[in-house]
Every structure is written in C-alpha cells, then in structure tokens.
Design a protein around this motif. Structure first.
Motif, PDB file in Angstrom:
ATOM      1  N   PHE A 273       0.849  -1.191   0.000  1.00 18.16           N
ATOM      2  CA  PHE A 273       0.000   0.000   0.000  1.00 18.16           C
ATOM      3  C   PHE A 273       0.889   1.246   0.000  1.00 18.16           C
ATOM      4  O   PHE A 273       1.870   1.306   0.756  1.00 18.16           O
ATOM      5  CB  PHE A 273      -0.893   0.024   1.238  1.00 18.16           C
ATOM      6  N   LEU A 274       0.517   2.224  -0.811  1.00 19.23           N
ATOM      7  CA  LEU A 274       1.204   3.512  -0.827  1.00 19.23           C
ATOM      8  C   LEU A 274       0.253   4.579  -0.311  1.00 19.23           C
ATOM      9  O   LEU A 274      -0.877   4.708  -0.797  1.00 19.23           O
ATOM     10  CB  LEU A 274       1.654   3.873  -2.250  1.00 19.23           C
ATOM     11  N   VAL A 275       0.704   5.354   0.688  1.00 24.25           N
ATOM     12  CA  VAL A 275      -0.131   6.414   1.255  1.00 24.25           C
ATOM     13  C   VAL A 275       0.702   7.681   1.394  1.00 24.25           C
ATOM     14  O   VAL A 275       1.922   7.620   1.591  1.00 24.25           O
ATOM     15  CB  VAL A 275      -0.700   6.015   2.634  1.00 24.25           C
ATOM     16  N   PRO A 276       0.067   8.855   1.274  1.00 19.75           N
ATOM     17  CA  PRO A 276       0.812  10.088   1.517  1.00 19.75           C
ATOM     18  C   PRO A 276       1.226  10.178   2.968  1.00 19.75           C
ATOM     19  O   PRO A 276       0.441   9.863   3.870  1.00 19.75           O
ATOM     20  CB  PRO A 276      -0.187  11.189   1.144  1.00 19.75           C
ATOM     21  N   SER A 277       2.451  10.582   3.214  1.00 14.95           N
ATOM     22  CA  SER A 277       2.931  10.688   4.592  1.00 14.95           C
ATOM     23  C   SER A 277       2.147  11.758   5.346  1.00 14.95           C
ATOM     24  O   SER A 277       1.769  12.794   4.792  1.00 14.95           O
ATOM     25  CB  SER A 277       4.420  11.042   4.599  1.00 14.95           C
ATOM     26  N   PHE A 278       1.911  11.504   6.623  1.00 14.90           N
ATOM     27  CA  PHE A 278       1.200  12.472   7.469  1.00 14.90           C
ATOM     28  C   PHE A 278       1.993  13.767   7.617  1.00 14.90           C
ATOM     29  O   PHE A 278       1.453  14.794   8.025  1.00 14.90           O
ATOM     30  CB  PHE A 278       0.921  11.863   8.848  1.00 14.90           C
ATOM     31  N   ALA A 286       5.229   3.568   2.391  1.00 15.25           N
ATOM     32  CA  ALA A 286       4.845   2.299   1.779  1.00 15.25           C
ATOM     33  C   ALA A 286       4.721   1.248   2.869  1.00 15.25           C
ATOM     34  O   ALA A 286       5.616   1.099   3.706  1.00 15.25           O
ATOM     35  CB  ALA A 286       5.891   1.874   0.743  1.00 15.25           C
ATOM     36  N   PHE A 287       3.594   0.535   2.883  1.00 15.72           N
ATOM     37  CA  PHE A 287       3.362  -0.561   3.820  1.00 15.72           C
ATOM     38  C   PHE A 287       3.491  -1.863   3.041  1.00 15.72           C
ATOM     39  O   PHE A 287       2.694  -2.134   2.135  1.00 15.72           O
ATOM     40  CB  PHE A 287       1.983  -0.426   4.459  1.00 15.72           C
ATOM     41  N   ILE A 288       4.517  -2.644   3.391  1.00 17.67           N
ATOM     42  CA  ILE A 288       4.896  -3.787   2.569  1.00 17.67           C
ATOM     43  C   ILE A 288       4.947  -5.062   3.417  1.00 17.67           C
ATOM     44  O   ILE A 288       5.830  -5.204   4.260  1.00 17.67           O
ATOM     45  CB  ILE A 288       6.265  -3.549   1.904  1.00 17.67           C
ATOM     46  N   PRO A 289       4.025  -6.012   3.203  1.00 15.31           N
ATOM     47  CA  PRO A 289       4.091  -7.294   3.910  1.00 15.31           C
ATOM     48  C   PRO A 289       5.145  -8.206   3.273  1.00 15.31           C
ATOM     49  O   PRO A 289       5.103  -8.473   2.075  1.00 15.31           O
ATOM     50  CB  PRO A 289       2.677  -7.878   3.726  1.00 15.31           C
TER      51      PRO A 289
END
Length: 310
Positions: A273-278, A286-289
């Motif tokens: 998942f790619l999300v804009p940093s807070f 990037a959240f990578i399992p």
C-alpha cells in the motif's frame, strides 16, 4: 446486468469490496453532515457506463487477465499456501522522503542519453518491484509481475465524474524476468510499468464491458474473476494499492482532520500500500508485507538503486 457487472468485476481485490475513491468521498461527506454542512459533491449512481456497445466489440483477450481458470487458480493458491504456511509475514513501513523521490524520478527517467519523464508513482513502484524481487532471492530466470489497479474514471470517454459511487477498476500487469529486472537500470522497470498502464485505455475498458456482458462468458463455470484469489502470498508477484490521491485528510467530524491515515493490518505477502505521509510535504509511506526471513535483506537495500541478479 449492469449492476451484476459492477459488483462482481470492477473490484481491485476480494477483500476490498468498494472503491477507495467512493469510500473517501463517503467519509468526507459524513464529516460534512456531522458539521451541518452541505454535502458536496453528491454521489452519482448512473450505471450507464456498464452497458455494452451495440454491436459489442471485444478487442482484447480478457481470459488470463480479469478472468482465470478455477482449476489453475486453485492449484496456484494451494501451492503458494502450502509452501509458505509456516512462514511469518511482517508488515513493514518504509518512508520515502521527497528528496529521495526526486532522486529516484531523475534516475528512472534517464537512459542511453535520452530523457523520458515518468510519474512519481511509476518510478516508486518500479524501485519497490526491483528491491522486493531482490529481497525474495528468486531464480534469475523466473518471471515476476505486478498487478496495478487502474481507475477508469479519468480514462473512459466520456469521462466518469469523480463523484460516481462505485468501482470502475481494471488492472495492468507489467511483467519481466527477474534477471532483466535487476540487471537492467531502473529505467527498464519504469518503462515496462508505464507501457502496461498506458495499454489499459478507453478501448480496453469498453472491450471488457462488452466481454463481461456476454452471456456465454457470464455462464461459464470454469472461470472466476482473477481478483478472487485467496493467497496468503503473491509468491513471485506483487500487487500495489495506491491511496496517494484520495482526500482522506479532508475528513473532519468537527475536531479537525486526522493526524495520520494508514491501512489496516493486511498480511498478504507482496500486497503493498502507498499512502501520503502524514508529514504533508509530498513524501510517501509504503506498507509492505514480507516474510520475516526476507525482511533483513529488504531493509539493507530498500534505498539502493544499484541492484543485480545472481
């Protein structure tokens, strides 16, 4: 028929039952309602985009892309899950600064003395594709692939408004041999990704609508949507789910916007998942399992642009 098509086919993943564009608009509207504000934009529910053309025109092969054989899918799921059932999956967060993203984009957009500008999204997933593939320690002659969800709102002609409440998602499947992916410069992977995304155009979406509205296809018992795979692992492959353009930070129930927004725990190895940093400066998280035994290598090389196959 149009409702059935929208519900069953235009979805990025079995466990993500509604489109994130629609979801983000819903949450923002919920916040507006809580604050006594007028809800804007109002959702649009016209399903006319799912009507087949007359006469229908199927120009692409959608079996093997949006549809797969039940038997082949069952065998792949069993092999992947049997091989990896004893392995621990860890969801690892990586922060990519704006400075690194600029450097990455410049590196990916230059080859053989020629410049070609690619998007930050294309450059980053090309980089992650290479790094994760290297971390997995795959055979150099194997093929690896990324599944990238493509939102049809800005692709289909006439353009579908952003306030359309529903799913209009198909996929691009950039593919490469492991050796080529790692031995060639970053530009190589970025070019493959860009070309695969570009191919999922207005003609492709309309071809799929015609294909999926064919009664002969809808009644075939040997085919299932490829999004319905139940793997614990994507094995040689990856899937990317980008939340970079969604206005989740516009959500406000009266106490201000969220401090941080992130995906829930989703331990499917290879599903990133790619999300804009807070932080709000254009940087990306990037959240990578990954399997625990691959994570050490990933951490060592996740910011490296110099990778080679065995």
């Amino acid at each position: 028929m149009a409702k059935s098509l929208e519900q069953q086919r235009f979805i990025p993943s079995e466990k993500q039952l509604f489109c994130r564009v629609g979801a983000s608009n819903f949450f923002v509207a919920w916040g507006q309602a809580c604050r006594g504000m007028e809800i804007t934009p109002l959702p649009m529910n016209d399903r006319a985009i799912f009507r087949p053309r007359n006469p229908p025109l199927v120009e692409y092969n959608h079996v093997g892309a949006e549809f797969v054989s039940k038997l082949v899918n069952k065998e792949l799921v069993k092999v992947n899950n049997d091989q990896n059932k004893e392995k621990n999956i860890i969801v690892h967060k990586v922060h990519f600064t704006l400075e690194f993203l600029r450097k990455l984009k410049a590196h990916a957009s230059f080859m053989n003395g020629k410049a070609k500008t690619y998007s930050t999204f294309e450059c980053l997933i090309a980089h992650l594709w290479r790094v994760i593939t290297k971390s997995r320690d795959l055979n150099a002659l194997q093929n690896t692939q990324i599944r990238i969800s493509i939102d049809g709102r800005r692709i289909i002609t006439p353009r579908v408004p952003d306030e359309f409440f529903g799913n209009i998602v198909l996929w691009a499947f950039p593919t490469s041999k492991v050796k080529d992916l790692l031995d060639e410069p970053l530009h190589y992977a970025t070019k493959i990704i860009h070309e695969a995304i570009t191919k999922v155009d207005d003609k492709y979406f309309k071809s799929f609508v015609d294909f999926a509205n064919d009664e002969k296809v809808m009644t075939r018992q040997d085919l299932i949507p490829s999004a319905n795979m139940k793997n614990d692992s994507l094995s040689l492959n990856l899937e990317v789910d980008s939340w970079l353009r969604f206005p989740f930070y516009d959500l406000d129930f009266g106490t201000g916007c969220p401090f941080v927004f992130m995906p829930s725990y989703y331990p499917i190895e290879g599903m990133m998942f790619l999300v804009p940093s807070f932080i709000g400066d254009g940087s990306i998280d990037a959240f990578i399992p990954l399997y625990e035994h691959n994570l050490t290598n990933f951490k060592k090389i996740c910011y490296s642009l110099d990778l080679k196959a065995k």
